[in-house]
Design an enzyme around this catalytic site. Sequence first.
Site, PDB file in Angstrom:
ATOM      1  N   ARG A 109     181.156  37.094 -25.061  1.00 34.94           N
ATOM      2  CA  ARG A 109     181.525  36.845 -26.549  1.00 34.94           C
ATOM      3  C   ARG A 109     181.589  35.451 -27.086  1.00 34.94           C
ATOM      4  O   ARG A 109     181.464  34.461 -26.103  1.00 34.94           O
ATOM      5  CB  ARG A 109     182.922  37.822 -26.842  1.00 34.94           C
ATOM      6  N   ASN A 141     182.166  36.894 -11.913  1.00 33.49           N
ATOM      7  CA  ASN A 141     183.351  36.014 -11.997  1.00 33.49           C
ATOM      8  C   ASN A 141     182.943  34.535 -11.592  1.00 33.49           C
ATOM      9  O   ASN A 141     182.916  34.524 -10.361  1.00 33.49           O
ATOM     10  CB  ASN A 141     184.690  36.533 -11.271  1.00 33.49           C
ATOM     11  N   VAL A 142     183.237  33.413 -12.437  1.00 31.33           N
ATOM     12  CA  VAL A 142     182.921  32.358 -11.980  1.00 31.33           C
ATOM     13  C   VAL A 142     183.974  31.498 -11.059  1.00 31.33           C
ATOM     14  O   VAL A 142     183.607  30.595 -10.572  1.00 31.33           O
ATOM     15  CB  VAL A 142     182.652  31.219 -13.301  1.00 31.33           C
ATOM     16  N   ASN A 178     179.993  27.586 -19.436  1.00 36.23           N
ATOM     17  CA  ASN A 178     180.931  27.986 -20.787  1.00 36.23           C
ATOM     18  C   ASN A 178     182.088  28.552 -20.375  1.00 36.23           C
ATOM     19  O   ASN A 178     183.154  28.422 -21.206  1.00 36.23           O
ATOM     20  CB  ASN A 178     179.924  28.468 -21.786  1.00 36.23           C
ATOM     21  N   TYR A 226     194.601  22.540 -19.103  1.00 33.73           N
ATOM     22  CA  TYR A 226     193.353  22.466 -19.983  1.00 33.73           C
ATOM     23  C   TYR A 226     192.768  20.996 -19.856  1.00 33.73           C
ATOM     24  O   TYR A 226     191.451  20.966 -19.868  1.00 33.73           O
ATOM     25  CB  TYR A 226     193.562  23.336 -21.028  1.00 33.73           C
ATOM     26  N   ALA A 227     193.576  20.334 -20.520  1.00 35.84           N
ATOM     27  CA  ALA A 227     193.268  18.699 -20.494  1.00 35.84           C
ATOM     28  C   ALA A 227     192.622  18.068 -19.328  1.00 35.84           C
ATOM     29  O   ALA A 227     191.451  17.431 -19.271  1.00 35.84           O
ATOM     30  CB  ALA A 227     194.221  18.088 -21.204  1.00 35.84           C
ATOM     31  N   ALA A 228     193.300  18.350 -18.415  1.00 32.04           N
ATOM     32  CA  ALA A 228     192.914  17.800 -16.920  1.00 32.04           C
ATOM     33  C   ALA A 228     191.665  18.625 -16.367  1.00 32.04           C
ATOM     34  O   ALA A 228     190.638  17.764 -15.904  1.00 32.04           O
ATOM     35  CB  ALA A 228     193.992  18.174 -15.904  1.00 32.04           C
ATOM     36  N   ALA A 229     191.505  19.985 -16.829  1.00 32.23           N
ATOM     37  CA  ALA A 229     190.267  20.479 -16.418  1.00 32.23           C
ATOM     38  C   ALA A 229     188.962  19.955 -17.233  1.00 32.23           C
ATOM     39  O   ALA A 229     188.066  19.646 -16.580  1.00 32.23           O
ATOM     40  CB  ALA A 229     190.357  21.938 -16.515  1.00 32.23           C
ATOM     41  N   LYS A 230     189.336  19.905 -18.548  1.00 32.43           N
ATOM     42  CA  LYS A 230     187.976  19.379 -19.317  1.00 32.43           C
ATOM     43  C   LYS A 230     187.857  18.130 -19.078  1.00 32.43           C
ATOM     44  O   LYS A 230     186.637  17.650 -18.963  1.00 32.43           O
ATOM     45  CB  LYS A 230     188.284  19.856 -20.654  1.00 32.43           C
TER      46      LYS A 230
HETATM   47  P1  NAP Z   1     186.571  33.302 -25.484  1.00 28.15           P
HETATM   48  O1  NAP Z   1     186.252  33.666 -26.774  1.00 28.15           O
HETATM   49  O2  NAP Z   1     187.876  33.352 -24.971  1.00 28.15           O
HETATM   50  O3  NAP Z   1     185.388  33.652 -24.487  1.00 28.15           O
HETATM   51  C1  NAP Z   1     185.256  33.309 -23.218  1.00 28.15           C
HETATM   52  C2  NAP Z   1     184.763  34.217 -22.379  1.00 28.15           C
HETATM   53  O4  NAP Z   1     184.674  33.723 -21.126  1.00 28.15           O
HETATM   54  C3  NAP Z   1     185.099  35.462 -22.368  1.00 28.15           C
HETATM   55  O5  NAP Z   1     184.062  36.392 -22.770  1.00 28.15           O
HETATM   56  C4  NAP Z   1     185.837  35.564 -21.065  1.00 28.15           C
HETATM   57  O6  NAP Z   1     185.734  37.003 -20.616  1.00 28.15           O
HETATM   58  C5  NAP Z   1     185.002  34.661 -19.981  1.00 28.15           C
HETATM   59  N1  NAP Z   1     185.279  34.422 -18.867  1.00 28.15           N
HETATM   60  C6  NAP Z   1     187.012  34.183 -18.778  1.00 28.15           C
HETATM   61  N2  NAP Z   1     187.068  33.943 -17.478  1.00 28.15           N
HETATM   62  C7  NAP Z   1     185.755  34.153 -16.752  1.00 28.15           C
HETATM   63  C8  NAP Z   1     185.575  34.167 -15.526  1.00 28.15           C
HETATM   64  N3  NAP Z   1     186.673  33.852 -14.524  1.00 28.15           N
HETATM   65  N4  NAP Z   1     184.337  34.303 -15.188  1.00 28.15           N
HETATM   66  C9  NAP Z   1     183.385  34.629 -16.023  1.00 28.15           C
HETATM   67  N5  NAP Z   1     183.624  34.727 -17.491  1.00 28.15           N
HETATM   68  C10 NAP Z   1     185.053  34.625 -17.799  1.00 28.15           C
HETATM   69  O7  NAP Z   1     186.453  31.574 -25.579  1.00 28.15           O
HETATM   70  P2  NAP Z   1     185.477  30.640 -26.428  1.00 28.15           P
HETATM   71  O8  NAP Z   1     186.310  30.166 -27.465  1.00 28.15           O
HETATM   72  O9  NAP Z   1     184.046  31.149 -26.710  1.00 28.15           O
HETATM   73  O10 NAP Z   1     185.234  29.395 -25.419  1.00 28.15           O
HETATM   74  C11 NAP Z   1     183.866  28.960 -24.571  1.00 28.15           C
HETATM   75  C12 NAP Z   1     184.237  27.862 -24.061  1.00 28.15           C
HETATM   76  O11 NAP Z   1     184.514  26.841 -24.906  1.00 28.15           O
HETATM   77  C13 NAP Z   1     185.484  27.587 -23.227  1.00 28.15           C
HETATM   78  O12 NAP Z   1     184.946  26.753 -21.963  1.00 28.15           O
HETATM   79  C14 NAP Z   1     186.560  26.854 -24.042  1.00 28.15           C
HETATM   80  O13 NAP Z   1     187.564  26.353 -23.098  1.00 28.15           O
HETATM   81  C15 NAP Z   1     185.461  25.979 -24.877  1.00 28.15           C
HETATM   82  N6  NAP Z   1     186.376  25.577 -26.016  1.00 28.15           N
HETATM   83  C16 NAP Z   1     186.561  26.221 -26.905  1.00 28.15           C
HETATM   84  C17 NAP Z   1     187.112  25.876 -28.181  1.00 28.15           C
HETATM   85  C18 NAP Z   1     187.810  26.788 -29.287  1.00 28.15           C
HETATM   86  O14 NAP Z   1     188.195  26.251 -30.093  1.00 28.15           O
HETATM   87  N7  NAP Z   1     187.352  28.148 -29.258  1.00 28.15           N
HETATM   88  C19 NAP Z   1     187.435  24.537 -28.176  1.00 28.15           C
HETATM   89  C20 NAP Z   1     186.972  23.417 -27.239  1.00 28.15           C
HETATM   90  C21 NAP Z   1     186.422  24.250 -26.006  1.00 28.15           C
HETATM   91  P3  NAP Z   1     186.837  37.879 -20.988  1.00 28.15           P
HETATM   92  O15 NAP Z   1     186.445  38.754 -22.218  1.00 28.15           O
HETATM   93  O16 NAP Z   1     187.331  38.690 -19.600  1.00 28.15           O
HETATM   94  O17 NAP Z   1     188.249  37.125 -21.385  1.00 28.15           O
END
Ligand code: NAP
Length: 259
Positions: A29, A76-77, A103, A168-172
């Site tokens: 998603r 699972n990553v 991602n 989160y900031a440290a990871a990114k």
């Molecule tokens: P999201 O809607 O929560 O989607 C993240 C997806 O990653 C979910 O399907 C989730 O599965 C999956 N996931 C979580 N843990 C995992 C694992 N251990 N192994 C495999 N898959 C896993 O998030 P998003 O907003 O699309 O974010 C995607 C990326 O963009 C992330 O790295 C996030 O930090 C980055 N980002 C997002 C934003 C923002 O504003 N949205 C801003 C900056 C950066 P589940 O369904 O089980 O949770």
Amino acid sequence: MTTQQLESVLEGNKPMLADKVAIITGSGRGIGKAIAQAMVQQGAKVVITDINEELCQTTAKELKEGGGEVIGVPCNVTISDTIEKMVETVIKTWGRIDILVNNAGITRDDLFIRMTEDQWQAVIDTNLTSAFKVTKPVIKVMSKQRFGRIINIASTTGVHGNFGQANYAAAKAGLIGFTKTLAREYASRNITCNAVAPGFIETDMTKALGEEKISKVVEHIPLGRMGQPQDIAKAVMFFAGPGEYVTGQVLKVDGGLYI
Ligand code: NAP
């Protein structure tokens, strides 16, 4: 992509990523799914991989029904065994890996004073160590091919910091350092490594913040709206396709939030 190939793409003769195999983690998603959709549209063979098995298969089915060459492989990553199995499945199916988008990510926000070690570790494991674990087996394949495009999804928080997001900031920020180092180490093998740093994007991750907080942040975005997952996908497509002479870069896609 050669200039000739780029011309052919621009003339509409051939999809930009024809014959390329792409893995996108966490693509059930949100942003990952939008990236997968964009890659399918440009002719790539796409691996939908997500911790949520049902979501993974539903999204893969949806993209396949839209005419894409797609497989769903749950993974699972944070767990090396499942990552290796996923990579083996991709190689058995298509024999190569051209594009990797790291991602998958989570948030476990809290002010530093209240942040537990579990919250810290979960975010470091899922957002940073995961990139190490997934990239290891994939880059071996890319090295043999003498071709690869790695795109890490970081965050503007990794560059600027943010209240309640020390983990989160440290990871990114770590992911950005990882990106620049791989760019240096693998350039000679024609593997580029770049990061996209999204700002405030409309997905389930940000929905959790609630209407009030969301409208407060939007007030500070010069382009006057939250980003859409497709806005991030477009930036990723640049690094995956025409951006062949670009490596080690971090592209903020944030509507001007951090000009
Ligand atoms: P999201 O809607 O929560 O989607 C993240 C997806 O990653 C979910 O399907 C989730 O599965 C999956 N996931 C979580 N843990 C995992 C694992 N251990 N192994 C495999 N898959 C896993 O998030 P998003 O907003 O699309 O974010 C995607 C990326 O963009 C992330 O790295 C996030 O930090 C980055 N980002 C997002 C934003 C923002 O504003 N949205 C801003 C900056 C950066 P589940 O369904 O089980 O949770």
